[in-house]
Design a protein around this motif. Structure first.
Motif, PDB file in Angstrom:
ATOM      1  N   LEU A 193       0.790  -1.110  -0.185  1.00 63.91           N
ATOM      2  CA  LEU A 193      -0.046  -0.023  -0.131  1.00 63.91           C
ATOM      3  C   LEU A 193       0.914   1.271   0.026  1.00 63.91           C
ATOM      4  O   LEU A 193       0.326   2.198  -0.640  1.00 63.91           O
ATOM      5  N   LEU A 194       2.137   1.275   0.803  1.00 61.39           N
ATOM      6  CA  LEU A 194       2.939   2.394   0.876  1.00 61.39           C
ATOM      7  C   LEU A 194       3.609   2.563  -0.302  1.00 61.39           C
ATOM      8  O   LEU A 194       3.793   3.658  -0.705  1.00 61.39           O
ATOM      9  N   LEU A 195       4.093   1.558  -1.040  1.00 64.29           N
ATOM     10  CA  LEU A 195       5.077   1.817  -2.137  1.00 64.29           C
ATOM     11  C   LEU A 195       4.419   1.717  -3.480  1.00 64.29           C
ATOM     12  O   LEU A 195       4.744   2.346  -4.317  1.00 64.29           O
ATOM     13  N   VAL A 196       3.344   1.043  -3.538  1.00 67.44           N
ATOM     14  CA  VAL A 196       2.523   0.624  -5.079  1.00 67.44           C
ATOM     15  C   VAL A 196       1.236   1.462  -5.185  1.00 67.44           C
ATOM     16  O   VAL A 196       0.973   2.098  -5.907  1.00 67.44           O
ATOM     17  N   GLY A 197       0.705   1.684  -3.663  1.00 69.12           N
ATOM     18  CA  GLY A 197      -0.672   2.653  -3.670  1.00 69.12           C
ATOM     19  C   GLY A 197      -0.539   3.893  -4.271  1.00 69.12           C
ATOM     20  O   GLY A 197      -1.402   4.412  -5.247  1.00 69.12           O
ATOM     21  N   PRO A 198       0.596   4.684  -4.094  1.00 68.25           N
ATOM     22  CA  PRO A 198       0.612   6.216  -4.766  1.00 68.25           C
ATOM     23  C   PRO A 198       0.680   5.886  -6.323  1.00 68.25           C
ATOM     24  O   PRO A 198       0.181   6.710  -7.112  1.00 68.25           O
ATOM     25  N   LEU A 199       1.331   5.103  -6.719  1.00 70.58           N
ATOM     26  CA  LEU A 199       1.545   4.907  -8.248  1.00 70.58           C
ATOM     27  C   LEU A 199       0.166   4.403  -8.950  1.00 70.58           C
ATOM     28  O   LEU A 199      -0.037   4.951  -9.988  1.00 70.58           O
ATOM     29  N   VAL A 200      -0.584   3.462  -8.142  1.00 76.16           N
ATOM     30  CA  VAL A 200      -1.989   3.283  -8.662  1.00 76.16           C
ATOM     31  C   VAL A 200      -2.892   4.270  -8.576  1.00 76.16           C
ATOM     32  O   VAL A 200      -3.573   4.525  -9.891  1.00 76.16           O
ATOM     33  N   VAL A 201      -2.681   5.216  -7.620  1.00 75.91           N
ATOM     34  CA  VAL A 201      -3.571   6.261  -7.477  1.00 75.91           C
ATOM     35  C   VAL A 201      -3.252   7.434  -8.731  1.00 75.91           C
ATOM     36  O   VAL A 201      -4.215   7.837  -9.617  1.00 75.91           O
ATOM     37  N   ARG A 202      -2.162   7.262  -8.988  1.00 78.59           N
ATOM     38  CA  ARG A 202      -1.692   8.457 -10.105  1.00 78.59           C
ATOM     39  C   ARG A 202      -2.000   7.778 -11.499  1.00 78.59           C
ATOM     40  O   ARG A 202      -2.302   8.395 -12.501  1.00 78.59           O
ATOM     41  N   TRP A 203      -1.966   6.186 -11.647  1.00 81.87           N
ATOM     42  CA  TRP A 203      -2.234   5.802 -12.843  1.00 81.87           C
ATOM     43  C   TRP A 203      -3.914   5.881 -13.116  1.00 81.87           C
ATOM     44  O   TRP A 203      -4.338   6.519 -14.261  1.00 81.87           O
ATOM     45  N   VAL A 204      -4.477   5.838 -12.022  1.00 77.29           N
ATOM     46  CA  VAL A 204      -5.948   6.059 -12.055  1.00 77.29           C
ATOM     47  C   VAL A 204      -6.292   7.568 -12.378  1.00 77.29           C
ATOM     48  O   VAL A 204      -7.324   7.669 -13.288  1.00 77.29           O
ATOM     49  N   LYS A 205      -5.829   8.376 -12.115  1.00 77.33           N
ATOM     50  CA  LYS A 205      -5.841   9.880 -12.122  1.00 77.33           C
ATOM     51  C   LYS A 205      -5.685  10.373 -13.729  1.00 77.33           C
ATOM     52  O   LYS A 205      -6.184  10.825 -14.387  1.00 77.33           O
ATOM     53  N   ALA A 206      -4.628   9.770 -14.081  1.00 77.12           N
ATOM     54  CA  ALA A 206      -4.150   9.781 -15.506  1.00 77.12           C
ATOM     55  C   ALA A 206      -5.194   9.271 -16.457  1.00 77.12           C
ATOM     56  O   ALA A 206      -5.383   9.738 -17.477  1.00 77.12           O
ATOM     57  N   TRP A 207      -5.399   8.019 -16.168  1.00 77.54           N
ATOM     58  CA  TRP A 207      -6.704   7.368 -17.193  1.00 77.54           C
ATOM     59  C   TRP A 207      -8.078   8.155 -17.051  1.00 77.54           C
ATOM     60  O   TRP A 207      -8.566   8.066 -18.031  1.00 77.54           O
ATOM     61  N   LEU A 208      -8.375   8.748 -15.875  1.00 73.64           N
ATOM     62  CA  LEU A 208      -9.625   9.345 -15.869  1.00 73.64           C
ATOM     63  C   LEU A 208      -9.504  10.577 -16.677  1.00 73.64           C
ATOM     64  O   LEU A 208     -10.526  11.194 -17.097  1.00 73.64           O
TER      65      LEU A 208
END
Length: 208
Positions: A193-208
Motif C-alpha cells: 500500500l505504501l509503495l505501490v498505492g501512490p503509483l496506482v492512484v496516479r495511474w487512475v487519475k491519469a486514465w480518468l
C-alpha cells in the motif's frame, strides 16, 4: 595405659578428677580417655573429619562426572543423518527442501492460497516502476509470508506428532504460529500500500 571412667569433673582446687563406676574419685593422668557429658567422642570427631574429607572428595569427583543429557552444555547425541559433508550435504538438503515444498503444497491449503497470491504479486513487483530498494521490499514482504507459513506448518506438525489430544499449551503454540502469519500478511499489505498505492492512484487519475 588404663582407660579412666567416662565422667570427669573439676575439683575446687582446679584439679581434674573422675568418678569410677563405684562412685569413687580418681585422679586423671595425661592423655587418659575421658568423655565429657554432651561432648562428641574422639572417634566420632575423626569420623566427622573423614566425612568432611569424603564430602570434598565426592564434590571433587562430581566436577569430573559426565554431563547429563538434560544439561544445556552436554554434547548433542550423534546423529547419523548429519554425517554428510560438502556437495553431498548440499544435495541432500536440496532434496529435503523440495520434499518440504511438496508436502506444504499437498497438505496445507493456507500455503497454497499464499503461494497463489505470491505468483501474482512477485511478477507485479518485478515490473512495477519503483526504486531497487522498494522493489526488494515488495518482493521480500511476499516471500516473508511464505517463510512464516512454512514455519507455522512445521510447528503444527511437530505438535501433532507429540500428541493429537486437546491441550492448552498445544493450542497456544498453534495460535502463536497463526498470529505470526497474520503479522507477516499485515506487513506485506502495508508495504504494498505504501509503495505501490501512490503509483496506482496516479495511474487512475491519469486514465480518468
Amino acid at each position: 595405659m588404663q582407660n579412666r571412667p567416662s565422667i570427669a569433673r573439676r575439683a575446687p582446687n582446679g584439679a581434674l578428677s573422675a568418678l569410677d563406676a563405684d562412685g569413687n574419685t580418681a585422679s586423671i593422668e595425661p592423655f587418659d580417655d575421658v568423655a565429657h557429658p554432651g561432648a562428641p567422642d574422639q572417634g566420632d570427631h575423626a569420623h566427622g573429619l573423614k566425612g568432611v574429607n569424603g564430602a570434598s572428595d565426592i564434590q571433587h569427583d562430581a566436577q569430573h562426572e559426565p554431563l547429563s543429557p538434560d544439561d544445556p552444555f552436554a554434547p548433542l547425541p550423534f546423529n547419523p543423518y548429519k554425517g554428510n559433508r560438502g556437495l553431498t550435504r548440499a544435495w541432500h538438503a536440496m532434496k529435503n527442501s523440495l520434499a518440504g515444498f511438496r508436502v506444504a503444497i499437498r497438505e496445507e491449503s493456507a500455503f497454497r492460497q499464499e503461494l497463489t497470491l505470491a505468483a501474482i504479486l512477485i511478477p507485479c513487483g518485478v515490473l512495477v516502476p519503483v526504486e531497487p530498494v522498494s522493489r526488494v521490499l515488495l518482493l521480500g514482504s511476499v516471500l516473508l509470508v511464505l517463510i512464516v507459513e512454512l514455519l507455522n506448518s512445521s510447528v503444527e506438525a511437530a505438535i501433532d506428532r507429540i500428541s493429537l489430544e486437546r491441550h492448552e499449551l498445544s493450542r497456544r503454540a498453534k495460535d502463536l504460529g497463526s498470529a505470526a502469519v497474520m503479522v507477516a500478511l499485515g506487513m506485506c499489505v502495508m508495504t504494498w500500500l505504501l509503495l505501490v498505492g501512490p503509483l496506482v492512484v496516479r495511474w487512475v487519475k491519469a486514465w480518468l
